[in-house]
Design an enzyme around this catalytic site. Structure first.
Site, mmCIF file in Angstrom:
data_model
loop_
_atom_site.group_PDB
_atom_site.id
_atom_site.type_symbol
_atom_site.label_atom_id
_atom_site.label_comp_id
_atom_site.label_asym_id
_atom_site.label_seq_id
_atom_site.Cartn_x
_atom_site.Cartn_y
_atom_site.Cartn_z
ATOM 1 N N ARG A 109 -15.089 49.897 -4.153
ATOM 2 C CA ARG A 109 -15.782 48.828 -4.422
ATOM 3 C C ARG A 109 -14.478 47.882 -4.852
ATOM 4 O O ARG A 109 -13.283 48.593 -5.710
ATOM 5 C CB ARG A 109 -16.225 48.755 -6.040
ATOM 6 C CG ARG A 109 -18.188 48.920 -5.406
ATOM 7 C CD ARG A 109 -18.933 49.531 -6.570
ATOM 8 N NE ARG A 109 -20.117 49.877 -6.194
ATOM 9 C CZ ARG A 109 -20.225 51.504 -6.404
ATOM 10 N NH1 ARG A 109 -19.066 51.643 -7.161
ATOM 11 N NH2 ARG A 109 -21.289 52.338 -5.961
ATOM 12 N N LYS A 169 -19.574 51.785 -11.234
ATOM 13 C CA LYS A 169 -21.029 51.025 -11.539
ATOM 14 C C LYS A 169 -21.397 52.163 -12.521
ATOM 15 O O LYS A 169 -21.768 53.595 -11.928
ATOM 16 C CB LYS A 169 -22.223 50.684 -10.244
ATOM 17 C CG LYS A 169 -21.561 49.807 -9.098
ATOM 18 C CD LYS A 169 -22.687 48.944 -8.548
ATOM 19 C CE LYS A 169 -22.764 48.094 -7.964
ATOM 20 N NZ LYS A 169 -23.918 47.205 -7.454
ATOM 21 N N HIS A 204 -15.751 44.467 0.746
ATOM 22 C CA HIS A 204 -16.512 44.427 0.500
ATOM 23 C C HIS A 204 -16.997 45.111 2.080
ATOM 24 O O HIS A 204 -17.541 45.484 1.990
ATOM 25 C CB HIS A 204 -18.287 43.943 -0.133
ATOM 26 C CG HIS A 204 -18.687 45.438 -0.800
ATOM 27 N ND1 HIS A 204 -18.388 45.741 -1.984
ATOM 28 C CD2 HIS A 204 -20.379 45.369 -0.592
ATOM 29 C CE1 HIS A 204 -19.174 46.579 -2.559
ATOM 30 N NE2 HIS A 204 -20.728 46.012 -1.795
ATOM 31 N N ARG A 259 -15.377 48.224 2.407
ATOM 32 C CA ARG A 259 -16.530 49.187 1.789
ATOM 33 C C ARG A 259 -17.795 49.773 2.842
ATOM 34 O O ARG A 259 -17.977 51.124 3.058
ATOM 35 C CB ARG A 259 -16.944 48.811 0.745
ATOM 36 C CG ARG A 259 -17.832 49.782 0.420
ATOM 37 C CD ARG A 259 -18.042 49.634 -1.697
ATOM 38 N NE ARG A 259 -19.353 49.910 -2.325
ATOM 39 C CZ ARG A 259 -19.533 51.193 -2.075
ATOM 40 N NH1 ARG A 259 -18.026 52.347 -2.538
ATOM 41 N NH2 ARG A 259 -20.775 51.507 -3.302
ATOM 42 N N HIS A 310 -23.566 56.190 -4.736
ATOM 43 C CA HIS A 310 -24.592 55.766 -4.571
ATOM 44 C C HIS A 310 -25.769 56.492 -5.506
ATOM 45 O O HIS A 310 -25.623 58.255 -5.257
ATOM 46 C CB HIS A 310 -24.897 55.235 -3.743
ATOM 47 C CG HIS A 310 -24.815 53.953 -2.565
ATOM 48 N ND1 HIS A 310 -25.092 53.874 -1.240
ATOM 49 C CD2 HIS A 310 -23.933 52.984 -3.184
ATOM 50 C CE1 HIS A 310 -24.630 53.002 -1.060
ATOM 51 N NE2 HIS A 310 -23.960 52.094 -2.195
ATOM 52 N N TYR A 351 -27.456 52.118 5.886
ATOM 53 C CA TYR A 351 -26.233 52.654 7.010
ATOM 54 C C TYR A 351 -27.033 53.105 8.135
ATOM 55 O O TYR A 351 -25.889 53.190 9.614
ATOM 56 C CB TYR A 351 -25.122 52.456 6.502
ATOM 57 C CG TYR A 351 -23.847 52.286 5.254
ATOM 58 C CD1 TYR A 351 -23.514 51.468 5.173
ATOM 59 C CD2 TYR A 351 -24.279 52.474 3.276
ATOM 60 C CE1 TYR A 351 -22.758 50.004 5.124
ATOM 61 C CE2 TYR A 351 -24.223 51.570 2.851
ATOM 62 C CZ TYR A 351 -23.215 50.653 3.274
ATOM 63 O OH TYR A 351 -22.610 49.636 2.280
#
Length: 318
Positions: free
Chosen positions: A157, A188, A256, A259, A282, A291
């Site tokens: 990120r 995150k 992004h 990514r 994630h 994806y």
């Protein structure tokens, strides 16, 4: 509950009075007023077809009309806008004491499908990674090439990238272990993870580290500007967009997107969704599953291009 009966003749008058109200009190632009009128024309048409007066419309009617619009191809966003117009009309009727129940308040538009993340085709990603700006300052070129390689080669990120320090320390948010070929980042939710760093990204990092001292002014950051300060996300977005246009890509690239490209291309090659989840950091596999839709699009393009039965038969020349 009111029974459906013949539509009252004053429905058109109610609509006119409401449009006069919003035109005068809200001072709406002519274009917006025309959209309100079109939405209410649609409402009147549905009510006439159902044989019900506007003041007697019930939530069940509205839900049925929403379903009809949806099955007819109207987008979720378009339906939401129409419901918003109807909601305002019935709110006004309620304030006038003309209805007992607001029929639209608890009715929602269908959920809009989440747009697919934008990912580069493999050949365009390779072209971007291979681009070299011979006219740029060598240190700037090495730095920007390293940024692109880490975004695409590690799926970082933008916040994880700018948080990298040049060396590991007790205060570093993230760093790259050259010997172990791993990037250690703070993602995150302040969750740390380690990501493999490929050979091309490691080579780019070494080139940048050799030239970084020409910029450095005792700043711990890995990626710095010519004055020595840590790069900001916005600065990196501008530089990456510039680089992608110089490389001749049709679509300006943002961090992004690289990514997304990383995730899509790893999934295409491996088919291992759980591994991609771990690499991206994630928390939920559901976030990663988007994806698989990109992967299917890739497979569909391959099929269309390669399978003899996928080719549209050309009409014979007369």
């Amino acid at each position: 509950m009111s029974h459906a009966g013949p539509a009252r003749s004053d429905d058109a008058g109610l609509v006119r009075a409401y449009l006069d109200h919003v035109r005068v009190d809200k001072r709406l632009a002519d274009r917006t007023l025309a959209l309100y009128a079109a939405d209410l024309d649609k409402l009147q048409a549905y009510a006439r077809e159902a044989g019900v007066a506007l003041a007697d419309v019930m939530p069940a009617h509205v839900r049925r009309w929403v379903a009809q619009m949806h099955s007819g191809g109207r987008s979720a966003r378009g339906i939401a806008l129409i419901l918003s117009g109807w909601r305002g009309f019935y709110g006004w009727l309620g304030r006038q004491g003309l209805i007992q129940q607001h029929p639209v308040n608890d009715v929602r538009a269908p959920k809009a499908g989440k747009p697919l993340p934008k990912a580069l085709p493999v050949d365009e990603a390779v072209r971007l990674m291979g681009h070299e700006d011979a006219e740029d300052d060598p240190a700037l070129e090495a730095r920007d090439a390293c940024i692109a390689e880490l975004l695409y080669g590690c799926g970082l990120r933008i916040g994880e990238l700018v948080g990298l320090d040049a060396a590991a320390s007790a205060t570093a948010r993230g760093w790259i272990d050259l010997g172990g070929a791993e990037a250690h980042v703070l993602g995150k939710g302040s969750k740390r993870r380690s990501v493999p760093v490929g050979r091309a990204a490691l080579d780019a990092l070494r080139r940048w580290l050799d030239l970084r001292p020409t910029f450095a002014r005792d700043d711990a950051a890995l990626f710095i500007g010519q004055r020595g300060g840590r790069l900001t996300p916005q600065y990196i977005r501008v530089r990456l967009k510039r680089r992608s246009l110089q490389a001749g890509l049709a679509t300006p690239v943002h961090p992004h997107m690289l990514r997304h490209s990383y995730a899509s291309h790893v999934l295409q090659s491996s088919g291992d969704l759980r591994a991609v989840q771990e690499l991206l950091g994630h928390a939920s596999i559901g976030t990663t599953q988007v994806y698989t839709r990109l992967d299917f699009q890739h497979l569909a393009r391959v099929y269309d291009a390669a399978h003899p039965r996928a080719q549209a038969r050309k009409p014979r020349a007369k």
